[in-house]
Design an enzyme around this catalytic site. Sequence first.
Site, PDB file in Angstrom:
ATOM      1  N   ARG A 101       0.826  -9.481   2.823  1.00 38.08           N
ATOM      2  CA  ARG A 101       0.953  -8.151   3.419  1.00 38.08           C
ATOM      3  C   ARG A 101      -0.199  -7.292   2.944  1.00 38.08           C
ATOM      4  O   ARG A 101      -0.810  -7.557   1.897  1.00 38.08           O
ATOM      5  CB  ARG A 101       2.280  -7.509   3.031  1.00 38.08           C
ATOM      6  CG  ARG A 101       2.405  -7.224   1.520  1.00 38.08           C
ATOM      7  CD  ARG A 101       3.567  -6.294   1.227  1.00 38.08           C
ATOM      8  NE  ARG A 101       3.749  -6.024  -0.192  1.00 38.08           N
ATOM      9  CZ  ARG A 101       3.104  -5.065  -0.877  1.00 38.08           C
ATOM     10  NH1 ARG A 101       2.193  -4.319  -0.273  1.00 38.08           N
ATOM     11  NH2 ARG A 101       3.351  -4.877  -2.164  1.00 38.08           N
ATOM     12  N   ASP A 204      -3.676  -0.377 -11.365  1.00 37.51           N
ATOM     13  CA  ASP A 204      -3.105  -0.301 -10.023  1.00 37.51           C
ATOM     14  C   ASP A 204      -4.002   0.579  -9.147  1.00 37.51           C
ATOM     15  O   ASP A 204      -5.150   0.230  -8.895  1.00 37.51           O
ATOM     16  CB  ASP A 204      -1.658   0.212 -10.123  1.00 37.51           C
ATOM     17  CG  ASP A 204      -0.816  -0.110  -8.906  1.00 37.51           C
ATOM     18  OD1 ASP A 204      -1.371  -0.236  -7.806  1.00 37.51           O
ATOM     19  OD2 ASP A 204       0.418  -0.204  -9.044  1.00 37.51           O
TER      20      ASP A 204
END
Length: 299
Positions: A101, A204
């Site tokens: 994804r 992140d």
Amino acid sequence: MASVKVDCVVKARALIGEGPVWEESERSLLFVDIYGRKIHRWHPDTDQTQSMETGNMVGFAVPRRSGGYVAGIGRSIVAVDWSARTTTSMAEVDEDKGNTRLNDGKVDPYGRLFAGTMAIEERPAELERHQGSLYSVTSDLTVTKHLDKVDISNGMDWSLDHRTFFYIDSLALTIDAFDYDSDSGLIGNRRVVYRMEEGEGLPDGMAIDVKGHLWVACYNGGRVINIDPAVGVRLQTVSLPVKKTTSCCFGGPDYCDLYVTSASLGLNESERRDQPLAGSIFKVSGLGVKGRPAQSFSG
């Protein structure tokens, strides 16, 4: 040193809050909940949040020059008509894979969209390795693959002179730099600018300030770290009251506030009790530095 203040501004309870973008034209903060399958838009002036269901996991949403947004939903790059709450497919990625994804995405200084993929997780940060890629999409919707064998394609940004592309593949536990060719949008000469230290968690999402320093949200680290990529040194750590800090962007008046997203997915019961604000959006003020406006996709 300015006195740093951390406030919870949106009690979103997001499963995986991600991809914050300050939208100056709307004076609002755009962000997504990947597993909640929603795009949210929060207006600080009224403290109202508008939302849109995406029907599949949504990795990012960014402004589009012609209006609305561009989002990464499943493996599709889609145009979002916010007023109608509808999407139209523009491009597909990873068509040879069934288990991936789209994750983080950002627009370069010239209006190109960069977006990466990852394997769909079995549990948070547990996934089949090396399934992801990094792509760019130009205004005429040409898709270019820049990297493959990526674990978790995550934060990215460009240096102030646009000649360096900063990039995070989270499980590598590094922040990397590439030479950036602004004419072609191609990247090369990869090198590590910072290695995560014990306790800092996984790198992140990321933002850059007007000094050229990086602000990196640390998943499972409960913090945002400020890195000088020229020398590979951590300058500052901002602690947050949640462990799963996911991404950050500058916004608000003069871009002097840092907005930080977080996740609640994967916390056990005692962690949830200890972190009642998990999944919320936080505003960090008093950093004494400003960020830059987000770019809009030219396609």
